[in-house]
Each structure stands twice: as C-alpha cells, then as structure tokens.
Design a protein around this motif. Structure first.
Motif, mmCIF file in Angstrom:
data_model
loop_
_atom_site.group_PDB
_atom_site.id
_atom_site.type_symbol
_atom_site.label_atom_id
_atom_site.label_comp_id
_atom_site.label_asym_id
_atom_site.label_seq_id
_atom_site.Cartn_x
_atom_site.Cartn_y
_atom_site.Cartn_z
ATOM 1 N N PRO A 89 0.810 -1.234 0.000
ATOM 2 C CA PRO A 89 0.000 0.000 0.000
ATOM 3 C C PRO A 89 0.830 1.264 0.000
ATOM 4 O O PRO A 89 0.297 2.361 -0.182
ATOM 5 C CB PRO A 89 -0.784 -0.106 1.316
ATOM 6 C CG PRO A 89 0.082 -0.945 2.189
ATOM 7 C CD PRO A 89 0.731 -1.949 1.276
ATOM 8 N N GLN A 90 2.124 1.116 0.182
ATOM 9 C CA GLN A 90 2.961 2.313 0.303
ATOM 10 C C GLN A 90 3.578 2.760 -1.018
ATOM 11 O O GLN A 90 4.300 3.751 -1.055
ATOM 12 C CB GLN A 90 4.061 2.086 1.351
ATOM 13 C CG GLN A 90 3.508 1.873 2.756
ATOM 14 C CD GLN A 90 4.611 1.695 3.785
ATOM 15 O OE1 GLN A 90 5.766 2.011 3.542
ATOM 16 N NE2 GLN A 90 4.258 1.170 4.949
ATOM 17 N N VAL A 91 3.297 2.047 -2.111
ATOM 18 C CA VAL A 91 3.920 2.459 -3.388
ATOM 19 C C VAL A 91 3.522 3.875 -3.789
ATOM 20 O O VAL A 91 4.226 4.526 -4.547
ATOM 21 C CB VAL A 91 3.626 1.505 -4.579
ATOM 22 C CG1 VAL A 91 4.462 0.267 -4.502
ATOM 23 C CG2 VAL A 91 2.156 1.176 -4.685
ATOM 24 N N THR A 92 2.398 4.333 -3.263
ATOM 25 C CA THR A 92 1.973 5.703 -3.594
ATOM 26 C C THR A 92 2.691 6.746 -2.732
ATOM 27 O O THR A 92 2.515 7.939 -2.931
ATOM 28 C CB THR A 92 0.458 5.870 -3.346
ATOM 29 O OG1 THR A 92 0.208 5.570 -1.961
ATOM 30 C CG2 THR A 92 -0.363 4.946 -4.209
ATOM 31 N N GLN A 93 3.472 6.311 -1.784
ATOM 32 C CA GLN A 93 4.033 7.241 -0.780
ATOM 33 C C GLN A 93 5.560 7.304 -0.794
ATOM 34 O O GLN A 93 6.173 7.675 0.206
ATOM 35 C CB GLN A 93 3.566 6.812 0.625
ATOM 36 C CG GLN A 93 2.064 6.827 0.799
ATOM 37 C CD GLN A 93 1.471 8.208 0.581
ATOM 38 O OE1 GLN A 93 1.917 9.185 1.168
ATOM 39 N NE2 GLN A 93 0.492 8.293 -0.300
ATOM 40 N N THR A 94 6.176 6.919 -1.897
ATOM 41 C CA THR A 94 7.644 6.962 -1.916
ATOM 42 C C THR A 94 8.126 8.415 -1.913
ATOM 43 O O THR A 94 7.419 9.331 -2.341
ATOM 44 C CB THR A 94 8.212 6.255 -3.175
ATOM 45 O OG1 THR A 94 7.562 6.785 -4.303
ATOM 46 C CG2 THR A 94 7.990 4.761 -3.104
ATOM 47 N N ALA A 95 9.328 8.586 -1.390
ATOM 48 C CA ALA A 95 10.008 9.879 -1.423
ATOM 49 C C ALA A 95 9.313 10.971 -0.621
ATOM 50 O O ALA A 95 9.364 12.137 -0.976
ATOM 51 C CB ALA A 95 10.228 10.326 -2.871
ATOM 52 N N LYS A 96 8.633 10.603 0.448
ATOM 53 C CA LYS A 96 8.058 11.609 1.363
ATOM 54 C C LYS A 96 9.035 11.739 2.527
ATOM 55 O O LYS A 96 8.975 10.959 3.481
ATOM 56 C CB LYS A 96 6.682 11.147 1.865
ATOM 57 C CG LYS A 96 5.670 10.880 0.757
ATOM 58 C CD LYS A 96 5.047 12.192 0.259
ATOM 59 C CE LYS A 96 4.131 11.986 -0.923
ATOM 60 N NZ LYS A 96 2.779 11.661 -0.557
ATOM 61 N N SER A 97 9.906 12.704 2.439
ATOM 62 C CA SER A 97 11.043 12.703 3.360
ATOM 63 C C SER A 97 10.885 13.672 4.514
ATOM 64 O O SER A 97 9.937 14.442 4.585
ATOM 65 C CB SER A 97 12.322 13.037 2.604
ATOM 66 O OG SER A 97 12.465 14.422 2.511
ATOM 67 N N GLY A 98 11.830 13.613 5.419
ATOM 68 C CA GLY A 98 11.936 14.628 6.457
ATOM 69 C C GLY A 98 11.541 14.188 7.849
ATOM 70 O O GLY A 98 11.410 15.013 8.744
ATOM 71 N N ASN A 112 2.858 8.303 10.918
ATOM 72 C CA ASN A 112 1.630 9.057 11.222
ATOM 73 C C ASN A 112 1.278 10.055 10.132
ATOM 74 O O ASN A 112 0.121 10.228 9.776
ATOM 75 C CB ASN A 112 1.782 9.775 12.570
ATOM 76 C CG ASN A 112 1.570 8.807 13.723
ATOM 77 O OD1 ASN A 112 0.655 7.980 13.693
ATOM 78 N ND2 ASN A 112 2.435 8.867 14.715
ATOM 79 N N GLN A 113 2.287 10.716 9.601
ATOM 80 C CA GLN A 113 1.998 11.773 8.633
ATOM 81 C C GLN A 113 1.634 11.237 7.242
ATOM 82 O O GLN A 113 0.721 11.749 6.598
ATOM 83 C CB GLN A 113 3.187 12.734 8.533
ATOM 84 C CG GLN A 113 2.871 13.894 7.588
ATOM 85 C CD GLN A 113 3.865 15.027 7.706
ATOM 86 O OE1 GLN A 113 4.708 15.067 8.607
ATOM 87 N NE2 GLN A 113 3.784 15.964 6.779
ATOM 88 N N TYR A 114 2.347 10.243 6.778
ATOM 89 C CA TYR A 114 2.150 9.798 5.386
ATOM 90 C C TYR A 114 1.536 8.401 5.252
ATOM 91 O O TYR A 114 0.690 8.163 4.399
ATOM 92 C CB TYR A 114 3.494 9.769 4.640
ATOM 93 C CG TYR A 114 4.222 11.085 4.632
ATOM 94 C CD1 TYR A 114 3.686 12.203 3.996
ATOM 95 C CD2 TYR A 114 5.475 11.217 5.245
ATOM 96 C CE1 TYR A 114 4.356 13.413 3.980
ATOM 97 C CE2 TYR A 114 6.162 12.421 5.227
ATOM 98 C CZ TYR A 114 5.604 13.524 4.597
ATOM 99 O OH TYR A 114 6.264 14.711 4.584
ATOM 100 N N ILE A 115 2.050 7.480 6.047
ATOM 101 C CA ILE A 115 1.765 6.076 5.757
ATOM 102 C C ILE A 115 0.402 5.622 6.264
ATOM 103 O O ILE A 115 -0.360 4.992 5.523
ATOM 104 C CB ILE A 115 2.892 5.186 6.345
ATOM 105 C CG1 ILE A 115 4.225 5.567 5.689
ATOM 106 C CG2 ILE A 115 2.573 3.711 6.167
ATOM 107 C CD1 ILE A 115 4.238 5.532 4.171
ATOM 108 N N ALA A 131 7.675 1.958 1.212
ATOM 109 C CA ALA A 131 8.093 3.230 0.695
ATOM 110 C C ALA A 131 9.163 3.938 1.529
ATOM 111 O O ALA A 131 9.613 5.004 1.127
ATOM 112 C CB ALA A 131 6.884 4.152 0.611
ATOM 113 N N ALA A 132 9.556 3.382 2.670
ATOM 114 C CA ALA A 132 10.656 4.030 3.388
ATOM 115 C C ALA A 132 11.929 3.903 2.562
ATOM 116 O O ALA A 132 12.818 4.754 2.616
ATOM 117 C CB ALA A 132 10.849 3.425 4.758
ATOM 118 N N GLY A 133 12.021 2.835 1.793
ATOM 119 C CA GLY A 133 13.030 2.749 0.752
ATOM 120 C C GLY A 133 12.397 3.372 -0.478
ATOM 121 O O GLY A 133 11.297 2.971 -0.878
ATOM 122 N N PRO A 134 13.027 4.366 -1.085
ATOM 123 C CA PRO A 134 12.340 5.084 -2.166
ATOM 124 C C PRO A 134 12.287 4.343 -3.497
ATOM 125 O O PRO A 134 11.528 4.747 -4.375
ATOM 126 C CB PRO A 134 13.142 6.385 -2.297
ATOM 127 C CG PRO A 134 14.431 6.157 -1.594
ATOM 128 C CD PRO A 134 14.266 5.000 -0.654
#
Ligand SMILES: [Zn+2]
Length: 444
Positions: A91-100, A108-111, A336-339
């Motif tokens: 489910p995280q393929v849509t959330q790659t490269a959300k950094s910081g 909490n913020q993205y995933i 997605a933690a790995g981009p």
C-alpha cells in the motif's frame, strides 16, 4: 508416449550464484557460474540444463531448435536469477520519497492515512495491480509483502498477484493498539481474518503464493495479539511470520516500556513464539550479540533494508557481524521508506551505508538472489540458475543505463557486476520470468 515438451533455450551471458558442491541448500556457502555464451534450457517452468553453448551438450540442445526447442536470443545481455525482495509494503507504493521524518512521525503523517484508503476496494485493486507490474518491471521474482489491516484488500492483493503470475509471501497486517482509529482492529477479528486468509491463500497458484502472519511491529500490538499470532503461525506449518524489528531508537524504547519483562525487542517476539524457521524480521539494526545468537539458533531470517535505513536515518545494520555469525539474511527494498523498488539500488546502498566495511558485488548479488531464497527456506526451489529449480530469472542489459560503457559486456564479469551494483536500476531489466512465464518485457 506423452506429447513432446517444448524446450525454451535462452542464449546469453549466464551469471548466477550456485550452491557449493557438496554443501546442503541451507549452507551459507556459494560459488558462481559464469558462462559467456551460455544456454539456459527451460521446460514447463523448470530449468533442465545450464550449459556452455560450445560444449557438446550445448550443441545437442541447439540442434533441437526448430523441432522441439525454441531459441530466445539474449546475446549482449546477462541471464541472471530473479531478484528476491525480503521486505516491502504494497500500500505504500503511492508514498515513496516523502522525506523529512524519523519512523514514527513518518508513519503518522504519510503512511497510516495512505493505508486507511485500502478500505476502498477499487483503490485497493488499482494499487495492487500497479504494484505487481512494478515488481516484475524491477526484476523482482520473489517478494515478502505487507498489505494493510483490511481483509478484503488483502484478498484483492492475492487475486492480483495470481493474475500477474507473481511469486509472493504476503499477509494481512495486524494492528490492535497505539494505532489511528481507522487502522485499529479488534484482536479476535484480526486473528480470525488472518487465519481465514492463510487457509485460503497459502500454497495457492500452485505454490506461487504463500501466507505470512504480519503483526506490524511491537508498538501496535497487544500481548494478546502477539500470543494469538504465534499460536496461529505455529499451527500452520510452512506459513511465514513477517514483522519489523529494532528499526528506530524511539520505537525500541516504546517497545521496551510496553514489554518490560523482555530482555530485548527480539526476546519479546521470542516469548510469544514468533521466532524460528520462516520468520522474517525487517531491519534488525540495533541487535546485540545475544540477539544475533538467537537469530542463528532459531533459524530466523533478517531482511536488511539499507535504502530505508538511509532514508529514515534509522542506523546501520551490522552486516559484518550478521555474516560472521552465520545468520540467514537477505535484502529488502522496504518501499516506501526505501524510495526505490530496484534491488540494484538496494545493493548499492548496502555497500554505501557501511562506514568502513566493503561488500563485494558478488556477495551483494548472492544476498539479492540465492541468499534471500535460502533465508526464506526456498533455496532448493529458486534463487539461482541450477538444474531442477523453477525458472525464475531476468534478462539484464547493462548498456541500457547511462554511465555504463558501450562495450561493458566484453569486460571481466566482476567489472560487469560492479557496474550493475553501483549504476544499476530498473532500466537494466529487459525481461522478467517467474516459473518460465514472461511477466515483463521492456518495450523497445
Ligand atoms: Zn517496512
């Protein structure tokens, strides 16, 4: 006499780790085969020969072309075993490269919001279909996959995996504590749904699909969930246990305050019956000597995810120590933690993240193929190009990437492998096969 079988002959530069002569499949030893003009012969999804084209056996195989054999020209390209990704999130393929962010705030913020959307079946199907396409396009032929807490979305993921011809070990995520409301389950429901999914999907698609009980991590689990999960996993032989372990400092201190009776995070899982053969622990960064000894003795496996560890600044996996203690481990992209999903990029990061330890390209290829398959107790089936194994392989074109010299295929094999590790990505993948079936072919 049955009808004649068609033999598919793939002709190109064959490079593969192989089991060391005389060593059993779970041994950590390996050799490499390197055939500049090689033939990989496949019948009904299984490898029946790996030969030098100029050998007598190779000539005999080539003599059958036009009658019982079909030749597939892979010249100027490499034929290699398919890549094994020991840990990533559908489910995280849509959330790659959300950094910081570090792990817990990033979740909490993205995933978590992205995972909550998997309550919508159409969304779940659309993303699952895309995910399995991406896997094949990246040359990944075996993946260990988190879905979400949703029973229906997990069923949809299995259906899409089957339709795509993918080989996966996958399961419904279990979360019954410390989670956003939309992702908090009732313990009994989580266990019952996981059991039903395991009974339906473990071994489906003629064994291409396998089930993993998937508690997210210590932070989002009650004792009752972990205990029940251990009981289910141990009651269904052959199924997997897949979770996260010792990734971020904040996570570890939360777990130690939740489970004060445990000596360590791994010890906590062990107390609930969650370590042993076919358990897979993603990250496992902050382990001590006793933990490593337990991993080794129990036959558990670690999924090293260096790109993710870089991205969330989680720390550095003890690669050297894991190797020296003889633990089973392989590589994971942790999308997605790995981009990126490409295991080539993960191999590069595995090397780069070590501050003072060099890892040879051959060793990295071993970890991304046969080493990963062995860690999953599938080393007799897949992971290398050897007679009798299922034909999971990729055709790789190193010249498809800028920065790699045109005549690279005439260089020594170790130089080619080094280019793949340090410059490679999904652009190198020409074709991807699982059990002899073409799942991806790059459009020319
Ligand atoms: Zn993960």
């Amino acid at each position: 006499m049955g009808s004649a079988k068609t033999t598919y002959l793939y002709r190109g530069h064959i490079v593969s780790p192989v089991s060391k002569e005389g060593a059993d499949c779970q041994s950590l030893q390996y050799d490499f085969i390197d055939l500049r003009d090689g033939l990989l012969a496949v019948e009904e999804g299984r490898i029946v020969a790996v030969q030098d084209a100029s050998s007598l056996e190779g000539q005999i195989l080539l003599g059958k072309v036009g009658s019982s054999a079909v030749l597939v020209d892979c010249s100027e390209r490499l034929i290699m075993p398919g890549l094994v990704d020991m840990h990533l999130h559908l489910p995280q393929v849509t959330q790659t490269a959300k950094s910081g962010q570090h792990l817990l705030s990033w979740l909490n913020q993205y995933i978590f919001p992205a995972e909550a959307r998997f309550a919508e079946d159409d969304h779940a199907r659309k993303i699952a279909r895309w995910f399995f396409k991406e896997l094949a396009a990246n040359g990944t032929t075996l993946a260990v996959v988190f879905t979400t807490i949703h029973e229906t979305a997990c069923r949809i993921a299995f259906e899409e995996a089957e339709a795509a011809g993918a080989r996966v070990i996958m399961g419904k995520v279990m979360m019954d504590f410390h989670s956003p409301e939309a992702l908090t389950e009732k313990t009994e429901e989580s266990l019952a749904q996981s059991l039903a999914l395991a009974q339906r999907w473990h071994g489906a698609a003629d064994g291409l699909l396998q089930y993993a009980f998937t508690p997210r991590f210590g932070v989002t689990s009650t004792k009752e969930l972990l205990r029940g999960c251990g009981e289910l996993w141990n009651s269904l032989p052959g199924t997997y246990l897949h979770t996260h372990l010792s990734e971020a400092r904040e996570e570890i201190s939360t777990v130690s305050s939740m489970f004060p009776e445990s000596r360590s995070y791994l010890d906590m899982y062990s107390r609930f019956g969650l370590t042993g053969k076919r358990s897979v622990f993603a990250h496992s960064i902050h382990l001590d000597d006793q933990d490593f000894a337990h991993v080794k003795e129990s036959g558990s496996a670690l999924a090293h995810c260096p790109s993710s560890n870089f991205f969330l600044k989680s720390g550095v996996f003890h690669y050297k120590r894991a190797r020296e203690c003889g633990c089973l481990f392989g590589l994971g992209s942790d999308v997605a933690a790995g981009p990126h999903m490409s295991l080539f990029e993960v191999m590069k990061d595995a090397n780069f993240i070590q501050p003072d330890y060099w890892i040879e390209p051959r060793e990295l290829f071993y970890r991304a193929t046969l080493g990963g398959a062995r860690a999953l107790y599938m080393g007799e089936q897949v992971g290398s190009l050897e007679v009798g194994k299922e034909a999971d392989f990729i055709v790789v074109d190193p010249r498809a990437k800028s920065g790699i010299v045109d005549n690279i295929m005439s260089h020594p094999t170790d130089e080619i492998l080094s280019c793949l590790v340090f410059l490679g990505d999904d652009r190198l993948i020409d074709q991807t096969y699982v059990r002899g079936r073409l799942l991806f072919e790059k459009s020319k």
